[in-house]
Design an enzyme around this catalytic site. Structure first.
Site, PDB file in Angstrom:
ATOM      1  N   GLY A   1      10.740  -3.431  -8.561  1.00 26.84           N
ATOM      2  CA  GLY A   1       9.944  -4.552  -7.787  1.00 26.84           C
ATOM      3  C   GLY A   1       8.265  -3.164  -7.694  1.00 26.84           C
ATOM      4  O   GLY A   1       8.845  -2.439  -7.770  1.00 26.84           O
ATOM      5  N   HIS A   2       7.781  -3.840  -7.332  1.00 24.82           N
ATOM      6  CA  HIS A   2       6.300  -3.199  -6.839  1.00 24.82           C
ATOM      7  C   HIS A   2       6.695  -2.409  -5.640  1.00 24.82           C
ATOM      8  O   HIS A   2       7.286  -2.560  -4.659  1.00 24.82           O
ATOM      9  CB  HIS A   2       5.312  -4.749  -6.201  1.00 24.82           C
ATOM     10  CG  HIS A   2       5.817  -5.162  -4.902  1.00 24.82           C
ATOM     11  ND1 HIS A   2       6.035  -6.585  -5.392  1.00 24.82           N
ATOM     12  CD2 HIS A   2       5.841  -4.332  -3.861  1.00 24.82           C
ATOM     13  CE1 HIS A   2       5.986  -6.263  -3.713  1.00 24.82           C
ATOM     14  NE2 HIS A   2       6.567  -6.245  -2.888  1.00 24.82           N
ATOM     15  N   ASN A   3       5.730  -1.268  -5.909  1.00 21.66           N
ATOM     16  CA  ASN A   3       5.593  -0.178  -4.881  1.00 21.66           C
ATOM     17  C   ASN A   3       6.735   0.770  -4.670  1.00 21.66           C
ATOM     18  O   ASN A   3       7.434   1.533  -3.855  1.00 21.66           O
ATOM     19  CB  ASN A   3       5.066  -0.752  -3.793  1.00 21.66           C
ATOM     20  CG  ASN A   3       3.826  -0.943  -4.048  1.00 21.66           C
ATOM     21  OD1 ASN A   3       3.317  -2.174  -3.468  1.00 21.66           O
ATOM     22  ND2 ASN A   3       3.078  -0.385  -3.599  1.00 21.66           N
TER      23      ASN A   3
END
Length: 309
Positions: free
Chosen positions: A221-223
């Protein structure tokens, strides 16, 4: 790609052995497929005995057990690793840029020397792909993504898609997409499996560290920030903003909630789960179960449950 030939002297230099077989070698092979132009490896005495009876042109073996004065044998400390080095040498590509005519590369994207891009792959605006990379068929490198050198992206992978992050209207309950305008950076020597997806950062970046290997059907997922030399097996799911430090091993079907922190050298066993915001530390220690705990504790808990029956 043309067939590469290795002499016995070149083979010895690659694996750090003194011995120099006389054969000209063209490929690595399993023992059952051994031929005079192939390199095979033997991890134990039983396998070495079989290798000596085969037609292999060169044999990588570990000293200290069965001895042999067969000139085909190269004595190395780790035959399996030596075999990987030889396979890499045989797979060396030409100096030409190999772009399949059915690949789609935006004019503002940058593709490095000796990089191959397969049929149906898309490299969007502003993306940077380094040298000696492989982008296999039907992979997508989204806009602004940066890949280092010697990165392998297997078929169907999607790198840099919009992350899954929403803000909810407290009155109507409507979910509004939070800005997903960050970046994805993949460092050198990373391998990414087929149909794996890695989202770009929301406002910052998602980063995959040098030498990390990611299996098929993984979602990151993001980050998220993945360290160096991490191993992630198939069907793992990482929620947003997870931190995975160097040398971690994550077995198949592990699930991590958001903002999880996995310390260096941790091993997460198959189907382990870590709840959001939790931290797992213990270099070399194996964690199992949901919520993940040291394997010895997990096994004791299973034993207690069985005694309740």
């Amino acid at each position: 790609m043309s067939i590469k030939t290795l002499t016995g002297r070149e083979l010895a230099a690659i694996v750090g052995a003194r011995e120099q077989p006389a054969a000209l070698l063209h490929r690595v092979s399993a023992l059952d497929d051994a031929a005079p132009d192939t390199v095979v490896f033997a991890q134990d005495d039983t396998t070495l005995h079989r290798a000596l009876e085969s037609q292999a042109g060169a044999i990588l073996a570990r000293p200290g057990g069965l001895t042999s004065d067969d000139p085909r044998v190269l004595w190395v400390s780790d035959p399996r690793y030596a075999m990987a080095l030889v396979g890499k040498a045989f797979a060396a590509k030409s100096d030409q840029l190999l772009l399949h005519p059915q690949a789609s590369i935006h004019p503002s994207a940058t593709v490095g020397l000796r990089t191959r891009v397969g049929a149906g792959s898309v490299i969007e605006a502003g993306a940077i792909v380094g040298e000696d990379c492989v982008v296999s068929s039907n992979a997508t490198i989204c806009g602004g993504v940066r890949l280092g050198n010697r990165v392998i992206v297997q078929a169907g992978a999607v790198l840099g898609a919009t992350g899954f992050g929403y803000a909810r209207d407290p009155v109507t309950g409507e979910h509004l997409l939070f800005p997903q305008q960050g970046s994805l950076v993949v460092e050198d020597d990373v391998e990414i499996g087929a149909n794996t997806t890695i989202d770009r950062g929301a406002l910052g970046e998602t980063r995959i560290g040098k030498g990390t290997k990611i299996d098929n059907l993984v979602h990151i997922g993001h980050n998220c920030r993945i360290g160096r030399n991490v191993i992630i097996a198939a069907q793992v799911g990482l929620s947003g903003s997870c931190v995975i430090e160097d040398d971690v091993t994550i077995a198949g079907q592990v699930g991590l909630g958001d903002h999880v922190h996995i310390g260096p050298g941790v091993i997460l066993g198959g189907q382990a789960g870590v709840y959001p915001g939790k931290e797992v530390r213990g270099p070399g220690e194996i964690f199992a179960g949901t919520p993940a705990e040291p394997r010895t504790h997990y096994l004791r808990s299973l034993a207690r449950l069985r005694r309740l029956k």
